[in-house]
Design an enzyme around this catalytic site. Structure first.
Site: not given
Length: 370
Positions: A216, A219
């Site tokens: 996963d 940002s």
């Protein structure tokens, strides 16, 4: 009469001989069950994982070496609730698929980040995420990984305690308004952050035995310290690659975030460490372009296209600078060359076929040369 009496005595003796052991066994079983149900109030070491969760409302702590260990050892769940303002919405500094992250101020004035799973996710997938973070991040140490300080399992509550990184997430810095809110992140800082994330993934893939797949990379899962050193966080979807770096895949279950997810995962083929490489490549484009990868954009003809497809076409056409966040105002020749080299690496990381993507070790080497 004597024979009847003797028979009666023999019957009573036989009954006692059979009943006593049965009663003793039943007593011991009940005593053991009660002990298992007693609150577990011990401070646990990292070698105790996975933790046995008490069925009573009590706390179980595991600590991983930090200057605030003494304070954490003294905290109950009620203390932790007070440290977060009773888990006040005002103290939320992040969220995820299974709960919220709170800023907590300990009694001694120290600050930590507390991730609390929602009650609905205390079991099932949420509990698997909780255990994944413990089993993976709790045993790892690297300058570019967010440090897990401890955890608390109390009744249905599941809490993870991390070092607090005051500068917050990369997502907030990339997509802030650049005025009055989060300041603009300059190119030099973006390059530094990218190198840090790459180093973290290279460590997970090549220096951990067996390797670890994050699954996963995005940002919002990259946190920044005071010096803008990147810290990769949120290992709830992480998996250990038991077959080694060359393993074809570790799971066919889709995991990740729309926009960052590798095509083989979307197709249900399964994830390998090359899926992390793909997500990292998407992150690189987001870092230089300042655009969320999940938000469609319009090309010259007015047709909506995926940001990744648009960016790759620009790189292939030799127009890399058109991808760059206009707020950066890249004009210096040195920075121009850096951006072009940066996007060439991102392009190779986001190849459709996993075998054509570089390894994270190779990515680190390429980024070092920029």
């Amino acid at each position: 009469m004597d024979r009847v009496y003797q028979a009666l005595v023999a019957a009573v003796a036989a009954f006692a001989a059979i009943s006593f052991p049965c009663l003793l066994i039943a007593f011991l079983c009940r005593h053991r069950k009660n002990r298992l149900l007693e609150p577990d109030r011990r401070c646990l070491s990292s070698s105790s994982l996975p933790v046995r969760v008490s069925t009573e409302l009590s706390s179980s702590w595991s600590l991983y070496g930090s200057s605030i260990d003494a304070s954490l050892k003294k905290l109950s769940l009620d203390d932790l609730a007070r440290a977060t303002g009773d888990f006040s919405p005002d103290n939320i500094i992040g969220d995820g698929s299974f709960g919220f992250v709170y800023r907590a101020v300990l009694p001694d004035g120290g600050a930590v980040a507390v991730k609390r799973l929602s009650a609905d996710h205390a079991t099932g997938a949420g509990n698997r995420e909780f255990r994944a973070e413990l089993e993976v991040l709790g045993s790892l140490s690297h300058r570019n990984l967010a440090r897990l300080l401890g955890y608390c399992a109390a009744g249905r509550d599941r809490l993870l305690v991390y070092e607090l990184l005051e500068r917050g997430s990369l997502d907030a810095w990339l997509h802030g308004d650049g005025a009055g809110g989060t300041p603009l992140l300059p190119w030099a800082a973006r390059l530094r952050v990218t190198r840090g994330v790459a180093a973290a993934l290279a460590f997970l893939h090549h220096d951990c035995h067996p390797p670890v797949l994050h699954r996963d990379v995005k940002s919002s899962n990259v946190l920044l310290d005071e010096g803008f050193e990147a810290k990769l966080a949120d290992f709830g979807h992480a998996r250990v690659v038991t077959g080694g770096p060359a393993a074809s895949h570790v799971s066919t279950q889709a995991a990740g975030t729309v926009g960052y997810m590798a095509p083989e995962i979307r197709q249900g083929v399964g994830a390998s460490i090359k899926a992390d490489v793909y997500s990292f490549g998407v992150l690189m484009i987001e870092i230089v372009a300042g655009r969320r990868p999940s938000w469609p954009m319009k090309n010259i003809g007015g047709k909506e296209v995926e940001p990744l497809k648009w960016a790759r076409e620009k790189v292939e056409a030799g127009m890399s600078l058109e991808i760059t966040d206009c707020r950066l105002q890249i004009e210096v020749e040195k920075e121009t060359k850096e951006v072009e080299a940066f996007l060439d690496i991102a392009h190779s990381c986001t190849e459709e076929c996993p075998k054509y993507r570089p390894t994270m070790k190779e990515v680190v080497e390429m980024l070092t040369k920029i």
